[in-house]
Scaffold this active site. Structure first.
Site, PDB file in Angstrom:
ATOM      1  N   HIS A 129       8.843   6.910   8.430  1.00 43.08           N
ATOM      2  CA  HIS A 129       9.527   7.015   7.140  1.00 43.08           C
ATOM      3  C   HIS A 129      10.985   7.330   7.460  1.00 43.08           C
ATOM      4  CE1 HIS A 129       6.016   6.869   4.324  1.00 43.08           C
ATOM      5  NE2 HIS A 129       5.415   6.957   5.495  1.00 43.08           N
ATOM      6  N   ARG A 132       0.842  -1.209   0.000  1.00 40.86           N
ATOM      7  CA  ARG A 132       0.000   0.000   0.000  1.00 40.86           C
ATOM      8  C   ARG A 132       0.880   1.264   0.000  1.00 40.86           C
ATOM      9  NH1 ARG A 132      -0.514   4.638   2.610  1.00 40.86           N
ATOM     10  NH2 ARG A 132      -0.072   3.591   4.579  1.00 40.86           N
ATOM     11  N   ASP A 133       1.519   1.554   1.120  1.00 37.40           N
ATOM     12  CA  ASP A 133       2.318   2.793   1.211  1.00 37.40           C
ATOM     13  C   ASP A 133       3.523   2.711   0.281  1.00 37.40           C
ATOM     14  OD1 ASP A 133       3.047   5.288   2.096  1.00 37.40           O
ATOM     15  OD2 ASP A 133       3.289   4.734   4.191  1.00 37.40           O
ATOM     16  N   ASN A 186       9.291   4.325   3.511  1.00 42.04           N
ATOM     17  CA  ASN A 186       9.078   3.847   4.877  1.00 42.04           C
ATOM     18  C   ASN A 186      10.368   3.226   5.388  1.00 42.04           C
ATOM     19  OD1 ASN A 186       6.308   3.454   3.353  1.00 42.04           O
ATOM     20  ND2 ASN A 186       5.831   3.561   5.526  1.00 42.04           N
ATOM     21  N   HIS A 217       4.623   4.426  12.811  1.00 38.17           N
ATOM     22  CA  HIS A 217       4.785   4.268  11.360  1.00 38.17           C
ATOM     23  C   HIS A 217       5.822   5.305  10.921  1.00 38.17           C
ATOM     24  CE1 HIS A 217       2.751   3.964   7.205  1.00 38.17           C
ATOM     25  NE2 HIS A 217       3.402   5.106   7.096  1.00 38.17           N
ATOM     26  N   CYS A 263       3.935   8.914   0.827  1.00 36.58           N
ATOM     27  CA  CYS A 263       2.613   9.407   0.463  1.00 36.58           C
ATOM     28  C   CYS A 263       2.757  10.449  -0.639  1.00 36.58           C
ATOM     29  CB  CYS A 263       1.953  10.031   1.691  1.00 36.58           C
ATOM     30  SG  CYS A 263       0.367  10.752   1.307  1.00 36.58           S
TER      31      CYS A 263
HETATM   32  P1  HMG Z   1     -12.899  14.185  -2.956  1.00 37.42           P
HETATM   33  O1  HMG Z   1     -12.559  14.532  -4.334  1.00 37.42           O
HETATM   34  O2  HMG Z   1     -12.846  15.249  -1.944  1.00 37.42           O
HETATM   35  O3  HMG Z   1     -14.264  13.467  -2.727  1.00 37.42           O
HETATM   36  O4  HMG Z   1     -11.955  12.966  -2.546  1.00 37.42           O
HETATM   37  P2  HMG Z   1     -15.593  13.364  -3.489  1.00 37.42           P
HETATM   38  O5  HMG Z   1     -16.502  12.672  -2.535  1.00 37.42           O
HETATM   39  O6  HMG Z   1     -15.976  14.699  -4.060  1.00 37.42           O
HETATM   40  O7  HMG Z   1     -15.274  12.360  -4.701  1.00 37.42           O
HETATM   41  C1  HMG Z   1     -14.563  12.706  -5.836  1.00 37.42           C
HETATM   42  C2  HMG Z   1     -14.546  11.518  -6.799  1.00 37.42           C
HETATM   43  O8  HMG Z   1     -13.931  10.389  -6.173  1.00 37.42           O
HETATM   44  C3  HMG Z   1     -15.949  11.082  -7.171  1.00 37.42           C
HETATM   45  O9  HMG Z   1     -15.871  10.510  -8.464  1.00 37.42           O
HETATM   46  C4  HMG Z   1     -16.223  10.001  -6.146  1.00 37.42           C
HETATM   47  O10 HMG Z   1     -17.193   9.096  -6.578  1.00 37.42           O
HETATM   48  C5  HMG Z   1     -14.876   9.329  -6.049  1.00 37.42           C
HETATM   49  P3  HMG Z   1     -16.286  11.317  -9.767  1.00 37.42           P
HETATM   50  O11 HMG Z   1     -17.711  11.702  -9.529  1.00 37.42           O
HETATM   51  O12 HMG Z   1     -15.373  12.525  -9.836  1.00 37.42           O
HETATM   52  O13 HMG Z   1     -16.073  10.341 -10.882  1.00 37.42           O
HETATM   53  N1  HMG Z   1     -14.640   8.671  -4.755  1.00 37.42           N
HETATM   54  C6  HMG Z   1     -14.165   7.429  -4.658  1.00 37.42           C
HETATM   55  N2  HMG Z   1     -13.817   6.512  -5.581  1.00 37.42           N
HETATM   56  C7  HMG Z   1     -13.378   5.327  -5.132  1.00 37.42           C
HETATM   57  N3  HMG Z   1     -13.252   5.033  -3.818  1.00 37.42           N
HETATM   58  C8  HMG Z   1     -13.586   5.925  -2.872  1.00 37.42           C
HETATM   59  C9  HMG Z   1     -14.063   7.179  -3.285  1.00 37.42           C
HETATM   60  N4  HMG Z   1     -14.475   8.280  -2.627  1.00 37.42           N
HETATM   61  C10 HMG Z   1     -14.830   9.180  -3.548  1.00 37.42           C
HETATM   62  N5  HMG Z   1     -13.466   5.620  -1.591  1.00 37.42           N
HETATM   63  C11 HMG Z   1     -11.015  11.230  -1.176  1.00 37.42           C
HETATM   64  C12 HMG Z   1     -11.903  12.492  -1.225  1.00 37.42           C
HETATM   65  C13 HMG Z   1     -10.659  10.950   0.255  1.00 37.42           C
HETATM   66  C14 HMG Z   1     -11.796  10.088  -1.780  1.00 37.42           C
HETATM   67  C15 HMG Z   1      -9.753  11.527  -2.003  1.00 37.42           C
HETATM   68  O14 HMG Z   1      -9.164  12.681  -1.504  1.00 37.42           O
HETATM   69  C16 HMG Z   1      -8.759  10.404  -1.980  1.00 37.42           C
HETATM   70  O15 HMG Z   1      -9.020   9.314  -2.460  1.00 37.42           O
HETATM   71  N6  HMG Z   1      -7.553  10.674  -1.437  1.00 37.42           N
HETATM   72  C17 HMG Z   1      -6.490   9.685  -1.440  1.00 37.42           C
HETATM   73  C18 HMG Z   1      -5.746   9.800  -0.174  1.00 37.42           C
HETATM   74  C19 HMG Z   1      -4.676   8.737  -0.108  1.00 37.42           C
HETATM   75  O16 HMG Z   1      -4.876   7.596  -0.477  1.00 37.42           O
HETATM   76  N7  HMG Z   1      -3.514   9.139   0.416  1.00 37.42           N
HETATM   77  C20 HMG Z   1      -2.443   8.235   0.642  1.00 37.42           C
HETATM   78  C21 HMG Z   1      -2.704   7.372   1.835  1.00 37.42           C
HETATM   79  S1  HMG Z   1      -2.455   8.207   3.403  1.00 37.42           S
HETATM   80  C22 HMG Z   1      -0.746   8.020   3.688  1.00 37.42           C
HETATM   81  O17 HMG Z   1      -0.012   7.567   2.834  1.00 37.42           O
HETATM   82  C23 HMG Z   1      -0.226   8.345   5.057  1.00 37.42           C
HETATM   83  C24 HMG Z   1       0.034   7.077   5.878  1.00 37.42           C
HETATM   84  O18 HMG Z   1       0.955   6.220   5.230  1.00 37.42           O
HETATM   85  C25 HMG Z   1       0.576   7.453   7.273  1.00 37.42           C
HETATM   86  C26 HMG Z   1       1.766   8.417   7.211  1.00 37.42           C
HETATM   87  O19 HMG Z   1       2.796   8.059   6.630  1.00 37.42           O
HETATM   88  O20 HMG Z   1       1.629   9.484   7.802  1.00 37.42           O
HETATM   89  C27 HMG Z   1      -1.270   6.280   6.099  1.00 37.42           C
HETATM   90 MG    MG Z   2       3.128   6.422   5.329  1.00 33.25          MG
END
Ligand code: HMG
Ligand code: MG
Length: 306
Positions: free
Chosen positions: A224, A13-14, A268, A222, A255
């Site tokens: 990095h 994932r990450d 990471n 967690h 991320c």
């Molecule tokens: P948005 O654009 O604000 O939300 O996204 P929305 O509700 O307006 O939806 C926009 C579009 O996305 C729509 O489609 C929705 O249907 C679709 P369209 O009408 O444009 O065709 N949609 C989805 N599609 C599939 N699955 C879903 C979903 N939700 C909405 N669940 C949202 C908000 C949160 C969805 C968006 O901002 C997003 O997906 N962000 C991705 C964030 C991400 O994955 N980041 C990386 C992981 S976090 C990380 O790495 C940190 C971590 O490792 C810890 C650390 O290191 O600190 C965990």
């Molecule tokens: Mg991370």
């Protein structure tokens, strides 16, 4: 017997979410299998997020479906879900299989408003509102939920983050009903001192929130590893009582929304490094070093340009 430390490998994932070229589903499935064979406690397999935001993980449902019958006993498989839509997609995977291919889901917020908005297009408060239906559905399906707090030490946009802000976010997640807290040191800027100060603030705050079924809640770190300090931070966290860590085989990861124009988000801490340090400190992990090296070699091979 040395005390056991829990290791979650987040490389599928990450580790892969920031890779620019699309990686075949079969290669992701192979990575998850190799990690299971190496004996990690949990593999964070993929995310049910918007494919427009993270195209690399658009095949989450296919990856889980392909893992049917290939999960070793004792290994948990988990997935990130940002909202109800993601949670329903995750539940459909289990329903279609007629068995639990996804054992746990993870929601994610941050201690930094700027990062939270860049990562999820929402304020911290809005992310928590989105999690309420996720937690209700998880409870109905008896699925445990991990709650991430990103930018636990520093934000790529706001700079250093006060430990109390991290404690606040963790406490709010616990109030919502998550089962575990995962503290994300998103950009690897932490030192043993800053990580310890943050952990002490979180532990003090969570220590006052009694009355939960399982107490204390599992607290995971967690890290990095941007500046090569993750190993020292793991040692400091072990001294404070943390017994659960995330790593990524081969040190993959980052991320995409923590990248700045000057720098791509850092990887990471390598699960291999994590395991070595934990054992050096006198604790046990359930890992087979040779099998983990095989998984790490496969993970590195999935990186762009390799
Ligand atoms: P948005 O654009 O604000 O939300 O996204 P929305 O509700 O307006 O939806 C926009 C579009 O996305 C729509 O489609 C929705 O249907 C679709 P369209 O009408 O444009 O065709 N949609 C989805 N599609 C599939 N699955 C879903 C979903 N939700 C909405 N669940 C949202 C908000 C949160 C969805 C968006 O901002 C997003 O997906 N962000 C991705 C964030 C991400 O994955 N980041 C990386 C992981 S976090 C990380 O790495 C940190 C971590 O490792 C810890 C650390 O290191 O600190 C965990
Ligand atoms: Mg991370």
């Amino acid at each position: 017997m040395p005390e056991r430390v829990r290791i979650t490998d987040v490389s599928p994932r990450d580790g892969l979410q920031n890779e620019p070229g699309l990686i075949p589903t079969a290669d992701k499935v192979r990575l998850v299998e190799l990690l299971g064979a190496a004996g990690v406690d949990e593999v964070e397999v993929s995310s049910f997020v918007s494919p427009k935001w993270v195209p690399q993980l658009a095949d989450a449902a296919d990856v889980f479906a392909a893992l049917r019958g290939r999960k070793p006993p004792g290994v948990a498989h988990s997935a990130l879900v940002p909202n109800e839509r993601g949670m329903r997609a995750a539940l459909r995977v289990n329903e279609a299989a007629g068995e639990r291919l996804i054992d746990k889901v993870a929601v994610f917020t941050a201690a930094s408003e700027t990062f939270c908005r860049r990562n999820t297009n929402a304020t911290i408060a809005e992310t928590l509102e989105r999690f309420a239906p996720v937690l209700r559905l998880a409870q109905e399906s008896a699925l445990p939920v991990r709650g991430y707090v990103s930018c636990a030490v520093q934000c790529p946009y706001e700079g250093p983050i006060a430990p109390q802000r991290v404690a606040d976010a963790a406490a709010r997640l616990l109030d919502l009903g998550v089962d575990e807290i995962d503290l994300g040191e998103t950009i690897g800027a932490g030192t043993p001192d800053s990580v310890s100060a943050m952990l002490e603030a979180v532990m003090a705050r969570l220590g006052t929130a009694r009355g939960r079924a399982a107490w204390p809640p599992l607290l995971t770190l967690h890290l990095h590893d941007t500046f090569g300090r993750a190993a020292e931070c793991v040692r400091a966290a072990l001294r404070l009582g943390v017994r659960s860590f995330d790593g990524a085989a081969g040190g993959l990861g980052g991320c995409p929304f923590a990248s700045t124009p000057a720098r791509r988000a850092p990887g990471n801490v390598a699960t291999e490094t994590l395991a070595r340090v934990v054992v050096e400190e006198g604790y046990a992990v359930g890992l087979n070093g040779g099998a983990l090296a095989t998984a790490a070699a496969h993970a590195r091979g999935l990186r762009a340009g390799v």
